[in-house]
Design an enzyme around this catalytic site. Structure first.
Site, PDB file in Angstrom:
ATOM      1  N   LYS A  32       0.898  -1.408  -0.068  1.00  0.00           N
ATOM      2  CA  LYS A  32      -0.119  -0.118  -0.094  1.00  0.00           C
ATOM      3  C   LYS A  32       0.856   1.286   0.009  1.00  0.00           C
ATOM      4  CE  LYS A  32      -1.310   1.799   3.694  1.00  0.00           C
ATOM      5  NZ  LYS A  32      -2.128   2.320   4.928  1.00  0.00           N
ATOM      6  N   ARG A  37       3.076   6.001  -2.995  1.00  0.00           N
ATOM      7  CA  ARG A  37       4.209   6.807  -3.076  1.00  0.00           C
ATOM      8  C   ARG A  37       4.554   6.883  -4.683  1.00  0.00           C
ATOM      9  NH1 ARG A  37       4.472   5.465   1.667  1.00  0.00           N
ATOM     10  NH2 ARG A  37       5.855   6.464   3.401  1.00  0.00           N
ATOM     11  N   ARG A 134      -9.140  12.384  12.070  1.00  0.00           N
ATOM     12  CA  ARG A 134      -7.823  12.318  12.010  1.00  0.00           C
ATOM     13  C   ARG A 134      -6.670  13.703  12.040  1.00  0.00           C
ATOM     14  NH1 ARG A 134      -6.193   6.873   8.840  1.00  0.00           N
ATOM     15  NH2 ARG A 134      -4.188   7.194   9.935  1.00  0.00           N
ATOM     16  N   SER A 181       4.670  10.116  10.601  1.00  0.00           N
ATOM     17  CA  SER A 181       5.746  10.281   9.565  1.00  0.00           C
ATOM     18  C   SER A 181       4.920  10.663   8.252  1.00  0.00           C
ATOM     19  CB  SER A 181       6.430   9.047   9.499  1.00  0.00           C
ATOM     20  OG  SER A 181       5.544   8.024   8.924  1.00  0.00           O
ATOM     21  N   SER A 208       7.678   6.359  13.297  1.00  0.00           N
ATOM     22  CA  SER A 208       7.299   5.421  12.146  1.00  0.00           C
ATOM     23  C   SER A 208       8.536   5.659  11.164  1.00  0.00           C
ATOM     24  CB  SER A 208       6.030   5.658  11.608  1.00  0.00           C
ATOM     25  OG  SER A 208       4.947   5.389  12.442  1.00  0.00           O
ATOM     26  N   ASP A 323       1.565  -0.714  12.440  1.00  0.00           N
ATOM     27  CA  ASP A 323       0.736  -1.368  11.469  1.00  0.00           C
ATOM     28  C   ASP A 323       0.456  -2.707  11.789  1.00  0.00           C
ATOM     29  OD1 ASP A 323       0.035   1.035  10.646  1.00  0.00           O
ATOM     30  OD2 ASP A 323       0.481   0.573   8.397  1.00  0.00           O
ATOM     31  N   LYS A 350      -5.373   6.007  14.382  1.00  0.00           N
ATOM     32  CA  LYS A 350      -5.284   5.174  13.064  1.00  0.00           C
ATOM     33  C   LYS A 350      -6.692   5.299  12.917  1.00  0.00           C
ATOM     34  CE  LYS A 350      -0.895   4.340  13.219  1.00  0.00           C
ATOM     35  NZ  LYS A 350      -0.070   5.082  12.094  1.00  0.00           N
ATOM     36  N   ARG A 354      -6.710   2.014  17.970  1.00  0.00           N
ATOM     37  CA  ARG A 354      -6.275   0.471  17.831  1.00  0.00           C
ATOM     38  C   ARG A 354      -6.100  -0.212  19.248  1.00  0.00           C
ATOM     39  NH1 ARG A 354      -3.324   0.631  11.978  1.00  0.00           N
ATOM     40  NH2 ARG A 354      -5.177   0.400  10.816  1.00  0.00           N
ATOM     41  N   LYS A 420      -9.839  -1.860   2.255  1.00  0.00           N
ATOM     42  CA  LYS A 420      -8.901  -0.400   2.438  1.00  0.00           C
ATOM     43  C   LYS A 420      -7.546  -1.045   2.034  1.00  0.00           C
ATOM     44  CE  LYS A 420      -7.844   3.034   5.703  1.00  0.00           C
ATOM     45  NZ  LYS A 420      -6.180   3.489   5.521  1.00  0.00           N
TER      46      LYS A 420
HETATM   47  O1  LIG Z   1       3.448   6.525   5.025  1.00  0.00           O
HETATM   48  C1  LIG Z   1       2.858   5.480   4.994  1.00  0.00           C
HETATM   49  O2  LIG Z   1       2.666   4.850   3.797  1.00  0.00           O
HETATM   50  C2  LIG Z   1       2.424   5.097   6.331  1.00  0.00           C
HETATM   51  C3  LIG Z   1       2.828   5.437   7.633  1.00  0.00           C
HETATM   52  C4  LIG Z   1       2.482   5.007   8.802  1.00  0.00           C
HETATM   53  O3  LIG Z   1       1.596   5.987   9.291  1.00  0.00           O
HETATM   54  P1  LIG Z   1       2.299   7.044  10.500  1.00  0.00           P
HETATM   55  O4  LIG Z   1       3.617   7.645   9.974  1.00  0.00           O
HETATM   56  O5  LIG Z   1       1.063   7.992  10.742  1.00  0.00           O
HETATM   57  O6  LIG Z   1       2.487   6.144  11.708  1.00  0.00           O
HETATM   58  C5  LIG Z   1       1.472   3.837   8.582  1.00  0.00           C
HETATM   59  O7  LIG Z   1       0.714   3.834   9.692  1.00  0.00           O
HETATM   60  C6  LIG Z   1       0.550   3.840   7.409  1.00  0.00           C
HETATM   61  O8  LIG Z   1      -0.206   2.606   7.305  1.00  0.00           O
HETATM   62  C7  LIG Z   1       1.262   4.076   6.279  1.00  0.00           C
HETATM   63  C1  LIG Z   2      -2.794   3.521   9.286  1.00  0.00           C
HETATM   64  C2  LIG Z   2      -3.002   2.896   8.405  1.00  0.00           C
HETATM   65  O1  LIG Z   2      -3.471   3.660   6.914  1.00  0.00           O
HETATM   66  P1  LIG Z   2      -3.532   5.148   6.953  1.00  0.00           P
HETATM   67  O2  LIG Z   2      -3.022   6.068   7.785  1.00  0.00           O
HETATM   68  O3  LIG Z   2      -2.733   5.618   5.263  1.00  0.00           O
HETATM   69  O4  LIG Z   2      -5.120   5.442   6.726  1.00  0.00           O
HETATM   70  C3  LIG Z   2      -3.031   1.545   8.083  1.00  0.00           C
HETATM   71  O5  LIG Z   2      -3.175   1.043   6.911  1.00  0.00           O
HETATM   72  O6  LIG Z   2      -2.891   0.719   9.052  1.00  0.00           O
END
Ligand SMILES: O=C(O)C1=C[C@@H](OP(=O)(O)O)[C@@H](O)[C@H](O)C1
Ligand SMILES: C=C(OP(=O)(O)O)C(=O)O
EC number: 2.5.1.19
Length: 440
Positions: A32, A37, A134, A181, A208, A323, A350, A354, A420
């Site tokens: 994902k 990206r 969020r 991040s 992260s 995650d 999230k 969670r 998702k």
């Molecule tokens: O940059 C990314 O692709 C992601 C960063 C993470 O979020 P955080 O940086 O908010 O922890 C992760 O939880 C998310 O599923 C994907």
């Molecule tokens: C936190 C997640 O995704 P996003 O922040 O991109 O909604 C995830 O896929 O667990």
């Protein structure tokens, strides 16, 4: 895996069937994070780009449609080959007339806020009810120094976000990395199209971190250089041209985690091809955690193997792999002793809270969980069946489905929420049941 629609994506609930054990090679969908990206980079590069083994799921389709709404590219999605082709239209990037809606897709929404800074006009970006809670505030505070005016319509730091675009000039800014991040990744990627160098200073501790490494790796792959001082400062020199052409997405390490944990708790063996020691995905390191809990593991160049065994609790800081916390929590429920998972405050913001969700649902199964603001202590035992609420959170659904392979009577409500990030999750789970082989 057939592309025929899975009725479970529309069902109210799914009762998971238990399994004695398995020895299987499991293919998981593309990452994902990398798909998001490559889409964002292709949108900014002005070069035709073909993304192979792309994840085609709710989040990545939302991002594709949102990028197209700016008018400067088309994103053609081929479901049969899991390929997205991003093609420039020759038209300039303009704010779409209508609000951009991205459902629950957090990373896309955060990437799009900065991207709208490049589009002429005013863009409004929003999502579902949870998305509207969020946090975006740190990103909104960092953008004005780069020329972009982005504000929360309701003044609460959350979507809808209004961006006055055509103004992403670059320059120097500073941003908090403490909440997500994704803000930092959003600035780094979008700096690609800035007029001047962009210097991003992280004002505190970045969470992260592996996801920022993935951002740099994806940019590096298309020839874009980012200078850095550790996790303190990132500088994107202006005037760089990202290469178009073809990129291939590696399998999703978070999606892989469910099958690793299945092997761990069933004393079984799983091989995941296409991902290995060279991956920048932080969630690959779940393998080491499972090894510490008692599994045998092998991380090769191009595959990962986990063989389960009697599990015991561990102490683990999971700040770098948020995650897969729910995944490890389920393994902990079947382990001897207590597993202390710490430094996971980001889980509270999230798709759902969670920490609260995992605590509530494990307790329903008879497992003792001590809940802390930024930690969970889980004492393993003999979980019993339960009807699991999934809070519109794909990871809660997939994680507890795995518990259902070992424990009779696990019912997963709203199984469609897996779309998702892993729309073929239930079909992939079927492949572990030998008697379903004929319906594969
Ligand atoms: O940059 C990314 O692709 C992601 C960063 C993470 O979020 P955080 O940086 O908010 O922890 C992760 O939880 C998310 O599923 C994907
Ligand atoms: C936190 C997640 O995704 P996003 O922040 O991109 O909604 C995830 O896929 O667990």
């Amino acid at each position: 895996m057939s592309a025929t629609p899975d009725p479970r994506l529309e069902a109210e609930s799914v009762t998971v069937r238990t399994l004695a054990g398995f020895d299987e090679t499991v293919r998981v969908l593309g990452s994902k994070s990398y798909t998001n990206r490559y889409l964002a980079i292709a949108s900014l590069s002005g070069q035709e780009t073909v993304i192979d083994n792309a994840l085609l799921s709710d989040d990545t389709v939302y991002l594709s449609r949102a990028i197209e709404a700016f008018g400067h590219v088309t994103c053609d999605i081929d479901h049969d080959t899991a390929r997205i082709r991003v093609t420039p239209t020759g038209r300039p990037m303009r704010a779409p007339g209508e609000d951009i809606f991205v459902g629950g897709a957090g990373t896309p929404l955060r990437f799009l806020i900065s991207m709208a800074g490049h589009a002429e006009g005013t863009t409004v970006i929003t999502g579902n009810a949870r998305m509207q809670e969020r946090p975006m505030g740190d990103l909104l505070k960092a953008l004005p120094a780069l020329g972009v005016d982005a504000t929360a319509v309701r003044g609460n730091g959350s979507p809808p976000i209004r961006v006055v675009g055509g103004s992403f000039k670059g320059g120097a800014t500073s941003i908090s990395g403490a909440v997500s991040s994704q803000f930092t990744s959003s600035l780094i990627i979008n700096a690609l199209r800035a007029e001047t160098d962009t210097e991003i200073t992280i004002s505190d501790e970045l969470v992260s971190k592996p996801y920022v490494e993935m951002t740099l790796a994806a940019l590096n792959e298309v020839g874009v250089r980012v200078d850095r001082d550790g996790y303190r400062r990132f500088t994107v020199p202006a005037g760089q041209q990202a290469r178009g052409g073809q990129v291939t997405v590696e399998p999703d390490a978070s999606g892989m985690s469910y099958f690793l944990v299945a092997a761990a708790i069933l004393g079984s063996r799983v091989v995941i091809p296409g991902i290995g020691a060279g991956s920048h995905q932080g969630d690959v390191h779940l393998v080491e955690a499972l090894e510490r809990m008692g599994c045998r593991t092998e991380v090769g160049d191009d595959s990962i193997t986990v063989t389960g065994g009697p599990l015991h609790g561990i102490d683990i800081d999971m700040e770098a792999m948020p995650d897969v916390v729910p995944s490890l929590a389920v393994a902990a429920a079947y382990a001897e002793g207590t597993t202390r998972i710490t430094n996971i405050a980001s889980l509270r913001v999230k798709e759902c809270d969670r920490i609260a969700a995992v605590t509530t649902e494990l307790r329903k199964m008879g497992i003792e969980v001590e809940e802390h603001q930024d930690a969970m202590y889980i004492t393993g035992g003999t979980p019993h069946g339960a009807t699991i609420d999934t809070y519109d959170d794909h990871r809660i659904a997939m994680t507890f489905a795995i518990a259902g392979l070992r424990t009779e009577g696990v019912v997963i409500k709203d199984p469609g929420c897996v779309a998702k990030s892993f729309p073929t999750f239930w079909k992939t789970l079927d492949t572990l049941h030998p008697d379903l082989e004929s319906t594969k």
